[in-house]
Design a protein around this motif. Structure first.
Motif, PDB file in Angstrom:
ATOM      1  N   HIS A 133       0.858  -1.177   0.000  1.00 47.32           N
ATOM      2  CA  HIS A 133       0.000   0.000   0.000  1.00 47.32           C
ATOM      3  C   HIS A 133       0.899   1.235   0.000  1.00 47.32           C
ATOM      4  N   GLY A 178      -3.311   9.659   7.405  1.00 47.95           N
ATOM      5  CA  GLY A 178      -4.076   8.602   6.761  1.00 47.95           C
ATOM      6  C   GLY A 178      -3.507   7.230   7.034  1.00 47.95           C
ATOM      7  N   HIS A 179      -3.301   6.907   8.307  1.00 45.37           N
ATOM      8  CA  HIS A 179      -2.748   5.601   8.681  1.00 45.37           C
ATOM      9  C   HIS A 179      -3.324   5.168  10.012  1.00 45.37           C
ATOM     10  N   GLY A 180      -2.973   3.967  10.417  1.00 48.91           N
ATOM     11  CA  GLY A 180      -3.550   3.394  11.636  1.00 48.91           C
ATOM     12  C   GLY A 180      -2.658   3.440  12.857  1.00 48.91           C
ATOM     13  N   GLN A 239      -0.546   0.745   7.469  1.00 50.43           N
ATOM     14  CA  GLN A 239      -1.125   1.273   6.238  1.00 50.43           C
ATOM     15  C   GLN A 239      -2.588   0.880   6.131  1.00 50.43           C
ATOM     16  N   LYS A 240      -3.423   1.847   5.812  1.00 51.79           N
ATOM     17  CA  LYS A 240      -4.835   1.556   5.580  1.00 51.79           C
ATOM     18  C   LYS A 240      -5.018   1.168   4.117  1.00 51.79           C
ATOM     19  N   GLN A 268      -6.090   1.000   0.404  1.00 55.42           N
ATOM     20  CA  GLN A 268      -6.611   2.072  -0.440  1.00 55.42           C
ATOM     21  C   GLN A 268      -7.934   1.640  -1.075  1.00 55.42           C
TER      22      GLN A 268
END
Length: 367
Positions: free
Chosen positions: A95, A104-106, A364-365, A367
């Motif tokens: 990702h 934009g991540h965890g 990583q989230k 996409q």
């Protein structure tokens, strides 16, 4: 070469160097195609770097050693081929990382081995201090590098240096060396061309304009304990610890009412007014240090003389807190300060006088 009676020439060594350079290029390409770090590729990179050093020494050694190095090169080339083959067979889904400065991540899930940048410019005796890279949301890639060792008493922040580039700090060149007389402890942080410090012998905080080296604003941090009442484990005078992340300026401290547990306040970076405050269940003196990433506090503790652990988090976005077990290697025994930079997603750690940095890995989230 051993079979031939011809003596080897400088050209032979140049050929070896060319071969090693080619392998360096190949391993860099491999790292890129893996979409990140891989243990086996990292190991190969270290071996090839060691090979470069060996080749430099070879020119003073006998031809049996030249032959040995050729055998090692063949073995390394075989490893590289095997690594390439395995990569083609099993390509992981990668990702894309979040853009610098975004959330934009965890959250943080891992940390790299330390990169030793330099001993602080004042020398071995200056064990306490802080360092980092200025972060400005308007110009995220243009941050100054700053180094702020405390005096040998481990308390007074008197001199600090600013560098335009990391290379300048490595070489101790092109520095602006500045002096103040009122900084206390190694909880210093820099944000948007301002340095934030705890005022000496008080619970007050100050914003120092780095262009003019003058105090722009001072403010009392409400109810904050100070003067070593609730500092971190192993490091004194850091009751008030500033932190910077993607959301701006924070301060980590304790109060008598919180019974020494960590308190997190979001600050207005211009006026130093408290915008919001969160109370955690983590006792501050049992942590060795802390930092903020995307509104989440991460606390560390000492495991042994060579290892720290990121063991606790508190998320100001959700009010959730919990335990982590992310191992963090260090060069020396005590960690005096940790500063995070949102642009390069690195931690800047002051470790018994040495300046270290680490790359953070985030979840990583998809996409």
């Amino acid at each position: 070469m051993e079979k031939d009676t011809i003596s080897y020439t400088e050209l032979d060594f140049e050929l070896i160097k060319v071969e090693v350079k080619e392998m360096e290029k190949l391993v860099i390409q491999l790292k890129e195609s893996f979409g990140g770090s891989s243990e086996i590729v990292d190991q190969l990179e270290v071996e090839i770097r060691n090979m470069t050093l060996l080749v430099e020494k070879l020119e003073t050694l006998d031809k049996n050693n030249v032959l040995a190095i050729r055998r090692e090169i063949v073995a390394l080339k075989t490893k590289l081929k095997e690594c390439e083959a395995s990569k083609d067979q099993n390509t992981p889904v990668v990702h894309p990382p979040p853009t610098p400065g975004s959330c934009g991540h965890g959250g943080v899930v891992n940390i790299s081995k330390p990169s030793v940048v330099q001993l602080n410019w004042r020398g071995f005796s200056y064990l306490y201090g802080a360092w980092g890279r200025d972060y400005s949301p308007q110009h995220p890639n243009k941050g100054l590098y700053w180094v702020a060792p405390l005096n040998t008493d481990g308390r007074l922040l008197e001199y600090y240096r600013l560098y335009n580039t990391l290379d300048d700090s490595l070489l101790y060149i092109n520095a602006r060396e500045l002096r103040i007389t009122y900084g206390q402890g190694s909880g210093t942080a820099v944000y948007n061309n301002n340095m934030y410090v705890n005022m000496y012998n008080t619970g007050n905080i100050a914003r120092v304009n780095l262009t003019t080296n003058t105090i722009a604003v001072t403010q009392t941090l409400p109810n904050a304990a100070y003067n070593n009442r609730f500092s971190y484990a192993n490091v004194a005078w850091q009751d008030i610890d500033f932190a910077v992340d993607e959301n701006g300026l924070w301060v980590i401290y304790s109060t008598e009412a919180s019974t020494g547990n960590m308190v997190i306040s979001k600050l207005n970076d211009t006026t130093l007014q408290v915008l919001n405050t969160w109370y955690t269940k983590q006792y501050k003196p049992s942590a060795s240090n802390a930092f903020m990433v995307c509104g989440v506090l991460y606390a560390t503790r000492t495991m042994n003389t060579r290892t720290e652990e990121i063991f606790y988090y508190y998320d100001t976005n959700t009010g959730k807190e919990g335990k982590l077990d992310i191992v963090m290697h260090k060069m020396q025994e005590k960690v005096q300060s940790i500063n995070y930079n949102p642009f390069d997603q690195k931690l800047y750690v002051y470790n018994d006088g040495y300046l270290l940095n680490y790359d953070l890995s985030v979840l990583q989230k998809p996409q």
